[in-house]
Design a protein around this motif. Structure first.
Motif, PDB file in Angstrom:
ATOM      1  N   LEU A  30       0.829  -1.214   0.000  1.00 22.61           N
ATOM      2  CA  LEU A  30       0.000   0.000   0.000  1.00 22.61           C
ATOM      3  C   LEU A  30       0.859   1.259   0.000  1.00 22.61           C
ATOM      4  CD1 LEU A  30      -2.842  -1.027   2.473  1.00 22.61           C
ATOM      5  CD2 LEU A  30      -3.059  -0.668   0.004  1.00 22.61           C
ATOM      6  N   GLU A  31       2.024   1.215   0.659  1.00 26.89           N
ATOM      7  CA  GLU A  31       2.915   2.379   0.661  1.00 26.89           C
ATOM      8  C   GLU A  31       3.434   2.669  -0.734  1.00 26.89           C
ATOM      9  OE1 GLU A  31       5.718   1.264   3.839  1.00 26.89           O
ATOM     10  OE2 GLU A  31       5.050   3.083   4.867  1.00 26.89           O
ATOM     11  N   LYS A  32       3.623   1.642  -1.552  1.00 25.40           N
ATOM     12  CA  LYS A  32       4.078   1.840  -2.927  1.00 25.40           C
ATOM     13  C   LYS A  32       3.014   2.559  -3.741  1.00 25.40           C
ATOM     14  CE  LYS A  32       6.745  -2.439  -3.012  1.00 25.40           C
ATOM     15  NZ  LYS A  32       6.742  -3.795  -3.581  1.00 25.40           N
ATOM     16  N   ASP A  33       1.754   2.162  -3.550  1.00 27.77           N
ATOM     17  CA  ASP A  33       0.639   2.760  -4.286  1.00 27.77           C
ATOM     18  C   ASP A  33      -0.644   2.454  -3.533  1.00 27.77           C
ATOM     19  OD1 ASP A  33      -1.310   3.678  -6.017  1.00 27.77           O
ATOM     20  OD2 ASP A  33      -0.735   2.386  -7.688  1.00 27.77           O
ATOM     21  N   GLY A  34      -1.186   3.451  -2.838  1.00 25.04           N
ATOM     22  CA  GLY A  34      -2.408   3.274  -2.057  1.00 25.04           C
ATOM     23  C   GLY A  34      -3.624   2.959  -2.910  1.00 25.04           C
ATOM     24  N   ARG A  35      -3.528   3.179  -4.218  1.00 20.43           N
ATOM     25  CA  ARG A  35      -4.645   2.887  -5.123  1.00 20.43           C
ATOM     26  C   ARG A  35      -4.563   1.483  -5.704  1.00 20.43           C
ATOM     27  NH1 ARG A  35      -4.335   7.068  -9.607  1.00 20.43           N
ATOM     28  NH2 ARG A  35      -2.198   6.362  -9.505  1.00 20.43           N
ATOM     29  N   MET A  36      -3.536   0.745  -5.321  1.00 17.72           N
ATOM     30  CA  MET A  36      -3.341  -0.599  -5.856  1.00 17.72           C
ATOM     31  C   MET A  36      -4.553  -1.479  -5.530  1.00 17.72           C
ATOM     32  SD  MET A  36      -0.244  -3.244  -4.932  1.00 17.72           S
ATOM     33  CE  MET A  36       0.977  -2.150  -5.616  1.00 17.72           C
ATOM     34  N   PRO A  37      -5.114  -2.161  -6.527  1.00 19.33           N
ATOM     35  CA  PRO A  37      -6.253  -3.047  -6.246  1.00 19.33           C
ATOM     36  C   PRO A  37      -5.850  -4.163  -5.274  1.00 19.33           C
ATOM     37  CG  PRO A  37      -5.942  -2.758  -8.618  1.00 19.33           C
ATOM     38  CD  PRO A  37      -4.760  -2.141  -7.936  1.00 19.33           C
ATOM     39  N   TYR A  38      -6.785  -4.517  -4.408  1.00 23.74           N
ATOM     40  CA  TYR A  38      -6.515  -5.584  -3.452  1.00 23.74           C
ATOM     41  C   TYR A  38      -6.156  -6.873  -4.175  1.00 23.74           C
ATOM     42  CZ  TYR A  38      -8.547  -2.603   0.219  1.00 23.74           C
ATOM     43  OH  TYR A  38      -8.815  -1.593   1.100  1.00 23.74           O
ATOM     44  N   SER A  39      -6.754  -7.095  -5.347  1.00 18.80           N
ATOM     45  CA  SER A  39      -6.450  -8.312  -6.116  1.00 18.80           C
ATOM     46  C   SER A  39      -4.985  -8.336  -6.545  1.00 18.80           C
ATOM     47  CB  SER A  39      -7.375  -8.433  -7.329  1.00 18.80           C
ATOM     48  OG  SER A  39      -7.231  -7.298  -8.169  1.00 18.80           O
ATOM     49  N   SER A  40      -4.411  -7.170  -6.861  1.00 19.48           N
ATOM     50  CA  SER A  40      -2.984  -7.119  -7.226  1.00 19.48           C
ATOM     51  C   SER A  40      -2.104  -7.435  -6.027  1.00 19.48           C
ATOM     52  CB  SER A  40      -2.621  -5.734  -7.767  1.00 19.48           C
ATOM     53  OG  SER A  40      -3.275  -5.489  -8.972  1.00 19.48           O
ATOM     54  N   ILE A  41      -2.487  -6.923  -4.869  1.00 19.27           N
ATOM     55  CA  ILE A  41      -1.732  -7.230  -3.649  1.00 19.27           C
ATOM     56  C   ILE A  41      -1.795  -8.734  -3.386  1.00 19.27           C
ATOM     57  CG2 ILE A  41      -1.603  -6.880  -1.142  1.00 19.27           C
ATOM     58  CD1 ILE A  41      -2.750  -4.043  -1.636  1.00 19.27           C
ATOM     59  N   ALA A  42      -2.997  -9.304  -3.528  1.00 18.43           N
ATOM     60  CA  ALA A  42      -3.168 -10.744  -3.301  1.00 18.43           C
ATOM     61  C   ALA A  42      -2.287 -11.547  -4.251  1.00 18.43           C
ATOM     62  CB  ALA A  42      -4.642 -11.119  -3.470  1.00 18.43           C
ATOM     63  N   THR A  43      -2.260 -11.162  -5.512  1.00 15.10           N
ATOM     64  CA  THR A  43      -1.449 -11.867  -6.509  1.00 15.10           C
ATOM     65  C   THR A  43       0.035 -11.749  -6.171  1.00 15.10           C
ATOM     66  OG1 THR A  43      -3.112 -11.477  -8.211  1.00 15.10           O
ATOM     67  CG2 THR A  43      -0.888 -12.018  -8.961  1.00 15.10           C
ATOM     68  N   THR A  44       0.478 -10.536  -5.855  1.00 18.90           N
ATOM     69  CA  THR A  44       1.891 -10.308  -5.530  1.00 18.90           C
ATOM     70  C   THR A  44       2.318 -11.128  -4.317  1.00 18.90           C
ATOM     71  OG1 THR A  44       1.789  -8.071  -6.419  1.00 18.90           O
ATOM     72  CG2 THR A  44       3.588  -8.533  -4.884  1.00 18.90           C
ATOM     73  N   LEU A  45       1.465 -11.174  -3.300  1.00 20.98           N
ATOM     74  CA  LEU A  45       1.817 -11.860  -2.055  1.00 20.98           C
ATOM     75  C   LEU A  45       1.430 -13.337  -2.053  1.00 20.98           C
ATOM     76  CD1 LEU A  45       0.860  -9.104   0.558  1.00 20.98           C
ATOM     77  CD2 LEU A  45       3.059  -9.514  -0.555  1.00 20.98           C
ATOM     78  N   LYS A  46       0.740 -13.765  -3.128  1.00 16.12           N
ATOM     79  CA  LYS A  46       0.292 -15.162  -3.253  1.00 16.12           C
ATOM     80  C   LYS A  46      -0.624 -15.558  -2.102  1.00 16.12           C
ATOM     81  CE  LYS A  46       4.299 -16.661  -5.972  1.00 16.12           C
ATOM     82  NZ  LYS A  46       4.861 -15.414  -6.332  1.00 16.12           N
ATOM     83  N   ILE A  47      -1.589 -14.666  -1.815  1.00 12.78           N
ATOM     84  CA  ILE A  47      -2.616 -14.938  -0.812  1.00 12.78           C
ATOM     85  C   ILE A  47      -3.969 -14.617  -1.436  1.00 12.78           C
ATOM     86  CG2 ILE A  47      -1.113 -14.559   1.196  1.00 12.78           C
ATOM     87  CD1 ILE A  47      -2.219 -11.730   1.444  1.00 12.78           C
TER      88      ILE A  47
END
Length: 150
Positions: A15-32
């Motif tokens: 989120l610090e990198k980009d607060g607008r990042m979709p939660y789905s992208s975070i999930a994909t990046t973190l594999k959760i």
């Protein structure tokens, strides 16, 4: 929630990198799972570990070229709550801290130019009942501002 686990920390860093990042992208990046990201962020917000996901405005880009850090000496420290409420009504006051030492409160203000800052100090701040004295330092630019490292 007292301790952040590795997933909480990783989510916050994304989120610090980009607060607008979709939660789905975070999930994909973190594999959760997407659900896990939603639940974690909601819990972090609920426990006020993160206090929101909002834009950071570059004040200088929108015409606010002057900034001050101003110490406020109060007639009576017990008036601080009333004075804080009055300060909240001045949009140019962007931060307010309780401190120890020579002042009771320490504020950050922004203004468009020196005349605007003078009016803020003399017409608004000095007219709040209970403020005995102000002591301002002009801000010349922010060298850096960051969150605590996790």
């Amino acid at each position: 929630m007292e301790i952040l686990d590795e997933f909480d920390i990783k989510i916050i860093k994304e989120l610090e990198k980009d607060g607008r990042m979709p939660y789905s992208s975070i999930a994909t990046t973190l594999k959760i799972s997407n659900t896990m990201v939603h639940q974690r962020i909601n819990r972090l917000l609920e426990h006020e570990i993160i206090t929101g996901i909002k834009p950071l405005i570059n004040e200088k880009k929108i015409g606010y070229d002057w900034g001050t850090f101003t110490g406020l000496t109060l007639n009576k420290d017990q008036d601080s709550n009333r004075i804080i409420e009055a300060l909240k009504k001045i949009p140019e006051v962007t931060e307010c801290y309780y401190i120890t030492g020579s002042y009771t409160l320490y504020i950050k203000m922004i203004a468009k130019d020196h005349e605007h800052m003078r009016k803020l100090l003399y017409d608004k701040i000095d007219n709040i009942p209970g403020i005995a004295k102000t002591d301002s330092m002009i801000e010349l630019g922010c060298a850096f501002k960051r969150n605590i490292s996790l």
